[in-house]
Write a protein that holds these residues in place. Sequence first.
Motif, PDB file in Angstrom:
ATOM      1  N   TRP A 106      -8.242  -1.686  10.359  1.00 43.21           N
ATOM      2  CA  TRP A 106      -7.959  -2.156   9.109  1.00 43.21           C
ATOM      3  C   TRP A 106      -7.231  -3.563   8.745  1.00 43.21           C
TER       4      TRP A 106
ATOM      5  N   PRO B  94       0.522  -1.401   0.401  1.00 45.79           N
ATOM      6  CA  PRO B  94      -0.299   0.244   0.245  1.00 45.79           C
ATOM      7  C   PRO B  94       0.802   1.532   0.293  1.00 45.79           C
ATOM      8  N   GLN B  95       0.400   2.772  -0.979  1.00 48.06           N
ATOM      9  CA  GLN B  95       1.173   3.059  -0.597  1.00 48.06           C
ATOM     10  C   GLN B  95       1.641   3.818   0.637  1.00 48.06           C
ATOM     11  N   GLU B  96       0.533   4.048   1.155  1.00 46.50           N
ATOM     12  CA  GLU B  96       0.693   4.635   2.943  1.00 46.50           C
ATOM     13  C   GLU B  96       0.195   3.138   3.720  1.00 46.50           C
ATOM     14  N   GLY B  97       0.705   3.567   4.872  1.00 46.47           N
ATOM     15  CA  GLY B  97       0.567   2.038   5.939  1.00 46.47           C
ATOM     16  C   GLY B  97      -0.588   1.900   6.898  1.00 46.47           C
ATOM     17  N   GLN B  98      -1.780   0.784   6.947  1.00 48.06           N
ATOM     18  CA  GLN B  98      -2.267   0.465   7.143  1.00 48.06           C
ATOM     19  C   GLN B  98      -2.656   0.449   8.329  1.00 48.06           C
ATOM     20  N   SER B  99      -4.250   1.081   9.211  1.00 48.18           N
ATOM     21  CA  SER B  99      -3.748   0.754  10.497  1.00 48.18           C
ATOM     22  C   SER B  99      -4.608  -0.373  11.036  1.00 48.18           C
TER      23      SER B  99
END
Length: 478
Positions: free
Chosen positions: A113, A105-110
Amino acid sequence: MLSTLSSLSGRSLSRSTLYENIKTGLFVYILLRQTLKAKRHIQARGLFTTISEIHRWISQEVVLLVLRLPSAKAKVEEEMGKAKLDIENQLVPKGPNVVRHLYLPQEGQSLEWILAEMDKMDQEKDGADWRHGRISGAVYHGGDDIEKIIVAAYQRYCVSNPLHPDIFPAVRKMEAEIVAMCLRMYNNLDGAGTMTSGGTESIIMSMKTHRDWAREVKGVTEPEIIIPSSAHAAFDKGGAYLGIKVHTIPVDPITRKVNLKHVKRAINSNTIMLVGSTINFPDGNQDDIVGLGALAARYKVGLHVDCCLGSFIVPFLEKAGLAGGNVQGKYKLEPFDFRVKGVTAISCDTHKYGFSPKGTSVVMYRDAELRRHQYYVLPDWSGGVYASPSLSGSRPGALIAGTWAAMQYMGDKGYLESCRSIVTCARTIAERITTSIDELYILGSPPASVVAFASSHPQGTINVSIAAVQSFVGRSAK
Ligand SMILES: Cc1ncc(COP(=O)(O)O)c(C=O)c1O
């Protein structure tokens, strides 16, 4: 001039004679070696098995040759494609809510999520209901409470690595204590051992240890081991990895124990190790470890007892009052641990009935001198001194901590109780099959937690009984 010529031709004649002699000598040497090898092979496996092995090998080669033909190749590829799809449909979570994540993913997930995504994967594939004891084998679950203990220990030592004991001394201490506790369980106060990633690695390490020991002490360069046909596939895998020839000896069809006479016949000067199980994977029976130990001691070879599955059950049977079997003398446990003369190594899986996290086992040796042959040390590596006890380099300290925590939590009393309830359940199943289902019979006299049954019908078919077995297995499992 004439005399010079004749001396020259005489010299070249004697050189060619020498060359011929070397050639003949080499030929005789190779012939003798191959004959000796063939003799050992036939002695170990018998003439009939050897002929059927040759027949199988030729058939396989013919099939492979045919499969290389373009028309056959296309057909095979089509069938393989179908089989692959079939397996994928069975094993890969699918459904409208499941997304395949093939890119970072472009940004890390929480965390929310991530957990929600795992929920979706778990829901889409209705896996077996192992949490409620509805699956036979495969899962060794000590209960929700022990799961919490393991997770807490794991979290604490998440990044630890026993490859660096100077940085993580606590992990090294826990590993040593786990090995010491297991050695005590298997009645060896002077022994040694290490942890590994599972039963297969414990077995492979023991094979390597015995191979290197036999090379150093007895000069064996073409090592062979002798295993019962009921031994775990890990021994064959180890043979393939380590260049060790594996002789597989049939088990008695009634007792399911390895045929000792046949084992004895298979022993030769290349034999490094015999194998017996307590208990075996296919039908839960135990080999005659005392008999195997006597052979091992007599011929000065190793004996590995595979207690990967027996793990934290077989050492507790005696204390649980279950080692003597039932009144008819069935399900009796015979001696199997380091008290038996000739036993040189034992593997015990903490990740089975020890209820520790998956990825842990212990391999034990009669003494530290034998264990020395397990280690790999490269003192002059350009990265510094490299020393490692088993196949992996870096190892998960968190799993060691989880195992240590599980063993401390369960304690002697906890394992004794779990042994009692698991084995009582297994014996109830065995007894009910024996007394209520005429079409089935129990294989051998399994002393611990595994029960296997077969059809007594001459054609080997079972008409009515599976539903009945399932219904009372379900009841007993509760
Ligand atoms: C008797 C026995 N030995 C060895 C193994 C191999 O253990 P693992 O799967 O942990 O490598 C098993 C696994 O079930 C087993 O039952």
